[in-house]
Design an enzyme around this catalytic site. Structure first.
Site, PDB file in Angstrom:
ATOM      1  N   LEU A  38       0.837  -1.199   0.000  1.00  0.00           N
ATOM      2  CA  LEU A  38       0.000   0.000   0.000  1.00  0.00           C
ATOM      3  C   LEU A  38       0.873   1.249   0.000  1.00  0.00           C
ATOM      4  O   LEU A  38       0.533   2.255  -0.642  1.00  0.00           O
ATOM      5  CB  LEU A  38      -0.929   0.004   1.217  1.00  0.00           C
ATOM      6  CG  LEU A  38      -1.827   1.237   1.343  1.00  0.00           C
ATOM      7  CD1 LEU A  38      -2.771   1.346   0.149  1.00  0.00           C
ATOM      8  CD2 LEU A  38      -2.622   1.203   2.641  1.00  0.00           C
ATOM      9  N   TYR A  39       1.984   1.198   0.723  1.00  0.00           N
ATOM     10  CA  TYR A  39       2.908   2.333   0.720  1.00  0.00           C
ATOM     11  C   TYR A  39       3.325   2.663  -0.709  1.00  0.00           C
ATOM     12  O   TYR A  39       3.283   3.825  -1.138  1.00  0.00           O
ATOM     13  CB  TYR A  39       4.140   2.007   1.570  1.00  0.00           C
ATOM     14  CG  TYR A  39       5.266   3.012   1.426  1.00  0.00           C
ATOM     15  CD1 TYR A  39       5.134   4.300   1.938  1.00  0.00           C
ATOM     16  CD2 TYR A  39       6.446   2.675   0.763  1.00  0.00           C
ATOM     17  CE1 TYR A  39       6.159   5.230   1.791  1.00  0.00           C
ATOM     18  CE2 TYR A  39       7.473   3.591   0.617  1.00  0.00           C
ATOM     19  CZ  TYR A  39       7.327   4.867   1.131  1.00  0.00           C
ATOM     20  OH  TYR A  39       8.337   5.785   0.979  1.00  0.00           O
ATOM     21  N   ALA A  40       3.718   1.635  -1.464  1.00  0.00           N
ATOM     22  CA  ALA A  40       4.122   1.840  -2.855  1.00  0.00           C
ATOM     23  C   ALA A  40       2.976   2.406  -3.679  1.00  0.00           C
ATOM     24  O   ALA A  40       3.179   3.297  -4.513  1.00  0.00           O
ATOM     25  CB  ALA A  40       4.596   0.515  -3.451  1.00  0.00           C
TER      26      ALA A  40
END
Length: 434
Positions: free
Chosen positions: A242-244
């Site tokens: 999700l960070y990416a």
């Protein structure tokens, strides 16, 4: 006394003194009002618990970051102006978001040293040890950099900052970092990395003049890409975390604001930054801590016992890249929210171009710390981590002469020296690494 104490736990009984229809209607109405009041209190109580009370095991940093901050007033504005004042003839005035963070602190200090005006902004959330952030803040204050304590989602604060100082540039480094933490607290990533970025761009596009913006994307946008080294033109539509995904969303949002409003935007894809004043959630940092404490460290390996490697990039090299991008950023072409012409839109890799196996990193730390690590080899989990990263930096070299110069052995030696000097054991500083 609680405001609920005057509501009886049971209806009780009472004797009718008046059998008239009017009286019956009145008593029924009063009873309905009481019930409505009771259930309203229950409803709002649940809302309070839901929105303002997060589970202990899963703290919501996005909510914490919206706590009330104190800002404004003549004295505050004076400090803001003083910090942002340009000290050299060709200097620029820069708003650095995430200034108390790892990269933000180093970039702010470098800008200030060369005479630029620098104003920091940070919400000091507790994703990791806030005392480390406060120490960085103290370090910057000694060099004349004032950090405004506030959140990038606070539209009023951002507007006020641009009213007080006509920033020529914004170095946007504020973000919710960490690949694995996204599985615990996904909302904080959307809140900071997407909503916060949009909020900042909204203020920038309405500013007159509009600032040029350099911002931190991430090498994580390459996700499941298997072509190496990673180049800016490679596909980035397969995020592994999700960070990416939020960083990739940031790049698309940047394109939108560049296209519609004429904002000059440069995204920087950092590759595994390390060094003094680093982040405690990074492997090199907590490996150092656990090796010194005699704790076992978990080292991931790929499929079929394959090597997990990272393009470790020393902080000083990253800072040079940030300043190079800032110095070559062209002016935005809009004014007051209206585009006047095509504006610059760029993205660059900032890495070291030399991937190193994580096992080699541990071996270097063992030599520097003079302690043998207790290694626990584990299969790489499906939590967003990827088996390798490798940067192609030819674009950054061509555009602003980016050339990393610190190898991992040298960089870790500097980190270990800082770590042993900063952290104390038994009230005494640990001897520096040889």
């Amino acid at each position: 006394m609680s405001h609920l104490d005057d509501i009886p736990s049971t209806p009780g009984k009472f004797k009718m003194m008046d059998k008239s229809p009017f009286f019956l209607h009145r008593t029924r109405w009063q009873s309905s009002v009481a019930k409505l009041a009771f259930w309203s209190l229950v409803f709002f109580g649940l809302l309070f618990i839901f929105f303002y009370r997060s589970p202990i095991s899963n703290p919501d940093s996005s909510r914490r970051s919206l706590r009330t901050y104190s800002w404004g007033g003549p004295a505050w504005e004076k400090r803001v102006r003083s910090s942002a004042r340009v000290r050299t003839r060709n200097g620029v005035s820069v708003l650095v978001t995430g200034a108390a963070g790892f990269v933000g602190t180093h970039v702010s200090a470098a800008l200030k040293r060369r005479g630029d005006g620098v104003l920091g902004l940070d919400n000091f959330n507790d994703y990791y040890d806030t005392s480390l952030k406060r120490s960085r803040q103290a370090l910057l204050e000694r060099s004349g950099v004032f950090i405004v304590e506030g959140d990038i989602n606070d539209l009023s604060l951002l507007k006020k900052l641009f009213e007080v100082v006509p920033f020529t540039h914004v170095m946007h480094l504020a973000a919710q970092a960490g690949v694995r933490y996204a599985m615990e607290n996904p909302g904080s990533y959307v809140h900071s990395n997407i909503a916060g970025f949009v909020n900042l761009l909204e203020v920038c596009k309405s500013a007159n003049p509009q600032p040029a913006i350099v911002w931190a994307s991430s090498s994580s946008v390459y996700g499941l890409n298997t072509k190496v080294p990673f180049s800016e033109k490679d596909r980035t539509d397969q995020p592994a975390s999700l960070y990416a995904a939020t960083k990739k969303a940031g790049e698309e949002i940047a394109h939108t604001y560049n296209h519609i409003y004429g904002l000059s935007l440069t995204g920087l894809r950092f590759f595994t930054v390390y060094g003094p004043w680093g982040r405690p959630d990074m492997a090199y940092f907590f490996f150092t801590r656990d090796i010194l404490k005699g704790k076992a460290i978990s080292i991931f390996e790929g499929a079929n016992h394959g090597t997990v490697a990272r393009d470790f990039t020393y902080i000083d090299d990253i800072v040079k890249g940030c300043l190079g991008a800032l110095d070559t950023a062209e002016k935005s072409t809009g004014s007051g929210g209206k585009k006047r012409g095509a504006a610059q839109l760029r993205v660059f890799n900032l890495g070291n171009t030399s991937p190193v196996p994580v096992t080699d990193l541990v071996s270097i730390l063992e030599r520097l710390l003079k302690v043998k690590a207790k290694r626990n080899m584990m299969k790489l989990p499906r939590n967003g981590d990827v088996p390798f990263t490798h940067a192609n930096i030819s674009s950054a070299q061509r555009e602003f002469g980016y050339k990393p110069s610190t190898d991992l052995q040298t960089g870790l030696k500097k980190f270990v020296r800082w770590y042993l000097g900063y952290y104390k054991q038994g009230g005494k500083k640990v001897a520096a690494a040889a």
